[in-house]
Write an enzyme that holds these catalytic residues in place. Structure first.
Site, PDB file in Angstrom:
ATOM      1  N   LYS A   1     -12.717   4.641  -2.232  1.00 60.19           N
ATOM      2  CA  LYS A   1     -13.632   3.663  -1.629  1.00 60.19           C
ATOM      3  C   LYS A   1     -14.734   4.345  -0.829  1.00 60.19           C
ATOM      4  O   LYS A   1     -15.868   3.876  -0.810  1.00 60.19           O
ATOM      5  CB  LYS A   1     -12.863   2.667  -0.756  1.00 60.19           C
ATOM      6  CG  LYS A   1     -12.050   1.677  -1.586  1.00 60.19           C
ATOM      7  CD  LYS A   1     -11.636   0.437  -0.799  1.00 60.19           C
ATOM      8  CE  LYS A   1     -11.031  -0.588  -1.742  1.00 60.19           C
ATOM      9  NZ  LYS A   1     -10.580  -1.806  -1.123  1.00 60.19           N
TER      10      LYS A   1
ATOM     11  N   LYS B   1     -12.379  -7.043  -6.602  1.00 66.32           N
ATOM     12  CA  LYS B   1     -13.262  -8.095  -6.072  1.00 66.32           C
ATOM     13  C   LYS B   1     -14.612  -7.520  -5.676  1.00 66.32           C
ATOM     14  O   LYS B   1     -15.625  -8.201  -5.728  1.00 66.32           O
ATOM     15  CB  LYS B   1     -12.653  -8.725  -4.813  1.00 66.32           C
ATOM     16  CG  LYS B   1     -11.453  -9.588  -5.057  1.00 66.32           C
ATOM     17  CD  LYS B   1     -11.003 -10.214  -3.725  1.00 66.32           C
ATOM     18  CE  LYS B   1      -9.560  -9.917  -3.460  1.00 66.32           C
ATOM     19  NZ  LYS B   1      -9.288  -8.722  -2.668  1.00 66.32           N
TER      20      LYS B   1
ATOM     21  N   LYS C   1     -10.306   0.246 -11.769  1.00 65.64           N
ATOM     22  CA  LYS C   1      -9.495  -0.938 -11.471  1.00 65.64           C
ATOM     23  C   LYS C   1     -10.377  -2.200 -11.403  1.00 65.64           C
ATOM     24  O   LYS C   1     -11.491  -2.146 -10.873  1.00 65.64           O
ATOM     25  CB  LYS C   1      -8.830  -0.706 -10.097  1.00 65.64           C
ATOM     26  CG  LYS C   1      -7.832  -1.754  -9.674  1.00 65.64           C
ATOM     27  CD  LYS C   1      -7.187  -1.336  -8.348  1.00 65.64           C
ATOM     28  CE  LYS C   1      -8.026  -1.768  -7.166  1.00 65.64           C
ATOM     29  NZ  LYS C   1      -7.515  -2.919  -6.428  1.00 65.64           N
TER      30      LYS C   1
HETATM   31  N1  AQP Z   1      -6.682  -4.593 -10.670  1.00 64.79           N
HETATM   32  C1  AQP Z   1      -5.491  -4.929 -10.184  1.00 64.79           C
HETATM   33  N2  AQP Z   1      -4.394  -4.954 -10.972  1.00 64.79           N
HETATM   34  C2  AQP Z   1      -3.172  -5.309 -10.488  1.00 64.79           C
HETATM   35  N3  AQP Z   1      -2.979  -5.648  -9.190  1.00 64.79           N
HETATM   36  C3  AQP Z   1      -4.039  -5.635  -8.378  1.00 64.79           C
HETATM   37  N4  AQP Z   1      -4.190  -5.917  -7.069  1.00 64.79           N
HETATM   38  C4  AQP Z   1      -5.482  -5.747  -6.709  1.00 64.79           C
HETATM   39  N5  AQP Z   1      -6.208  -5.367  -7.762  1.00 64.79           N
HETATM   40  C5  AQP Z   1      -5.347  -5.281  -8.819  1.00 64.79           C
HETATM   41  C6  AQP Z   1      -3.097  -6.353  -6.207  1.00 64.79           C
HETATM   42  O1  AQP Z   1      -3.482  -7.579  -5.622  1.00 64.79           O
HETATM   43  C7  AQP Z   1      -2.962  -7.635  -4.280  1.00 64.79           C
HETATM   44  C8  AQP Z   1      -4.060  -7.977  -3.327  1.00 64.79           C
HETATM   45  O2  AQP Z   1      -5.037  -6.956  -3.332  1.00 64.79           O
HETATM   46  P1  AQP Z   1      -6.136  -6.942  -2.201  1.00 64.79           P
HETATM   47  O3  AQP Z   1      -7.075  -8.031  -2.400  1.00 64.79           O
HETATM   48  O4  AQP Z   1      -5.496  -6.968  -0.884  1.00 64.79           O
HETATM   49  O5  AQP Z   1      -6.841  -5.564  -2.232  1.00 64.79           O
HETATM   50  P2  AQP Z   1      -7.228  -4.551  -3.335  1.00 64.79           P
HETATM   51  O6  AQP Z   1      -6.004  -3.958  -3.936  1.00 64.79           O
HETATM   52  O7  AQP Z   1      -8.176  -3.589  -2.724  1.00 64.79           O
HETATM   53  O8  AQP Z   1      -7.925  -5.489  -4.403  1.00 64.79           O
HETATM   54  P3  AQP Z   1      -9.424  -5.529  -4.813  1.00 64.79           P
HETATM   55  O9  AQP Z   1      -9.627  -6.684  -5.690  1.00 64.79           O
HETATM   56  O10 AQP Z   1      -9.823  -4.194  -5.357  1.00 64.79           O
HETATM   57  O11 AQP Z   1     -10.140  -5.852  -3.476  1.00 64.79           O
HETATM   58  P4  AQP Z   1     -11.383  -5.189  -2.826  1.00 64.79           P
HETATM   59  O12 AQP Z   1     -12.400  -5.056  -3.906  1.00 64.79           O
HETATM   60  O13 AQP Z   1     -11.779  -6.151  -1.766  1.00 64.79           O
HETATM   61  O14 AQP Z   1     -10.940  -3.860  -2.280  1.00 64.79           O
HETATM   62  C9  AQP Z   1      -2.321  -6.272  -4.003  1.00 64.79           C
HETATM   63  O15 AQP Z   1      -0.929  -6.380  -4.197  1.00 64.79           O
HETATM   64  C10 AQP Z   1      -2.909  -5.384  -5.045  1.00 64.79           C
HETATM   65  O16 AQP Z   1      -2.034  -4.328  -5.404  1.00 64.79           O
END
Ligand code: AQP
Length: 334
Positions: free
Chosen positions: A112, A198, A195
């Site tokens: 990140k 969001k 990955k």
């Molecule tokens: N791509 C993914 N595949 C499977 N699981 C995923 N999770 C996130 N992305 C994937 C799981 O969803 C839960 C919540 O995640 P989060 O929103 O707290 O944070 P993150 O993992 O950082 O997800 P994002 O979408 O990538 O968010 P941003 O962009 O805001 O950083 C967790 O259990 C995660 O493992």
């Protein structure tokens, strides 16, 4: 009874990766565990926004999506992380026991901060300590997450163990990661090595949980594939990450193995598979979307659920916090 703690950051519209990696597993596990499902708004602050009203909106939206996906608000504890000050206080105490070397190893921070060096701040760096506090405050035994969070949970386990040993007491339960299903890491539709996320600026890289059927069709239609036919076998796809990803998504949504997907579509071109994948996704997501849209009209109901969750979470967390304060030597006045 065993206890679950898990959460989602209210950083934007939740996507299919959040659903398959986390939400779908939570819905299946809720019968067998005491569950706390947090909306981790303090973690969301690691992506600073000049539009604070959006964070409040997304927090209510995540609560609505939890319920729309099938989490029972009567039996589960659903609450925003910031409603419980114990998360931040325990984080500070744990920070004083976290070697910098552990944080330096965290791949999420490296990725990140590389993608957005202006946001490489202390909040993002210490994110895993706050996550450890989220889990340990409630003595969670199990943490269902996507594969991307595995390293953070391992750090929470290490931290709990070293803290217990330092104070010579079992102050924290050691949590188990639960990384379940075929799609534990759903990848971007535009780049199979990244990955699904969001915060990816490319909207077409993800399927949003509240995308309309037309948008879902379009996004899958434009998803990256290659010039070769649909594979006959799943185990030969190391060099075809986008194809591997689409097959994994189909398998997870249909509850079949990826090899079965290859049996169904092997040898064809990608158009019929993409259409079938879009249809299947809509079949799963559209009822969720309809329920979400109805819940979104009722913010008072959502706020009531979150307040009740706050009361219940406070009660559980307070006990751990008092024991920890006592153990580290903080004066108890009340
Ligand atoms: N791509 C993914 N595949 C499977 N699981 C995923 N999770 C996130 N992305 C994937 C799981 O969803 C839960 C919540 O995640 P989060 O929103 O707290 O944070 P993150 O993992 O950082 O997800 P994002 O979408 O990538 O968010 P941003 O962009 O805001 O950083 C967790 O259990 C995660 O493992």
């Amino acid at each position: 009874m065993k206890r679950i703690l898990s959460g989602v950051q209210p950083t934007g519209n939740m996507h299919l990766g959040n659903y398959l990696g986390a939400l779908k597993q939570w819905v299946q596990m809720q019968q067998d565990y005491e569950c706390l499902f947090c909306i981790v708004d303090l973690h969301a602050l690691t992506i600073p926004s000049s539009q604070p009203h959006l964070l409040r909106k997304h927090t209510l939206d995540v609560a609505a999506l939890y319920i729309a996906a099938g989490l029972n608000p009567e039996t589960n504890i659903i609450f925003p992380q910031s409603a419980i000050p114990g998360h931040s206080e325990l984080m500070w105490i744990l920070s004083c026991h976290t070697p910098l070397g552990w944080l330096n190893r965290m791949t999420q921070f490296k990725e990140k901060s590389k993608n957005n060096s202006s946001h490489a701040d202390l909040g993002l760096y210490s994110y895993p300590v706050l996550m450890a506090a989220d889990i340990l405050l409630y003595q969670a035994t199990d943490v269902p997450v996507g594969d991307d969070q595995k390293q953070h949970i391992e750090m929470a386990r290490d931290l709990a163990g070293s803290f217990n040993r330092f104070y010579g007491k079992d102050l924290f339960k050691i949590p188990e990661p639960r990384i379940i299903g075929h799609a534990t890491r759903v990848m971007s539709l535009k780049d199979g090595t990244k990955k699904m996320s969001k915060s990816d600026p490319a909207e077409g890289s993800r399927i949003g949980l509240i995308d309309s059927p037309d948008v879902i069709f379009e996004k899958f239609k434009k998803a990256k594939t290659d010039a070769f036919p649909f594979p006959e076998a799943f185990d030969s796809l190391q060099d075809r990450p986008e194809i591997r990803n689409l097959i994994t998504i189909y398998a997870a949504l249909a509850d079949i193995t990826p090899s079965k997907v290859c049996e169904l579509f092997g040898g064809q071109n990608f158009a019929p598979f993409k259409a079938a994948l879009a249809e299947l996704t809509i079949e799963v997501l559209d009822p969720l979307r309809q329920k979400f849209l109805a819940l979104q009209q009722n913010p008072d109901y959502l706020t009531k659920i979150l307040k009740k969750g706050q009361e219940d979470a406070l009660e559980i967390g307070e006990k751990t916090l008092k024991e920890v304060q006592e153990a580290v030597g903080l004066l108890q006045l009340l």
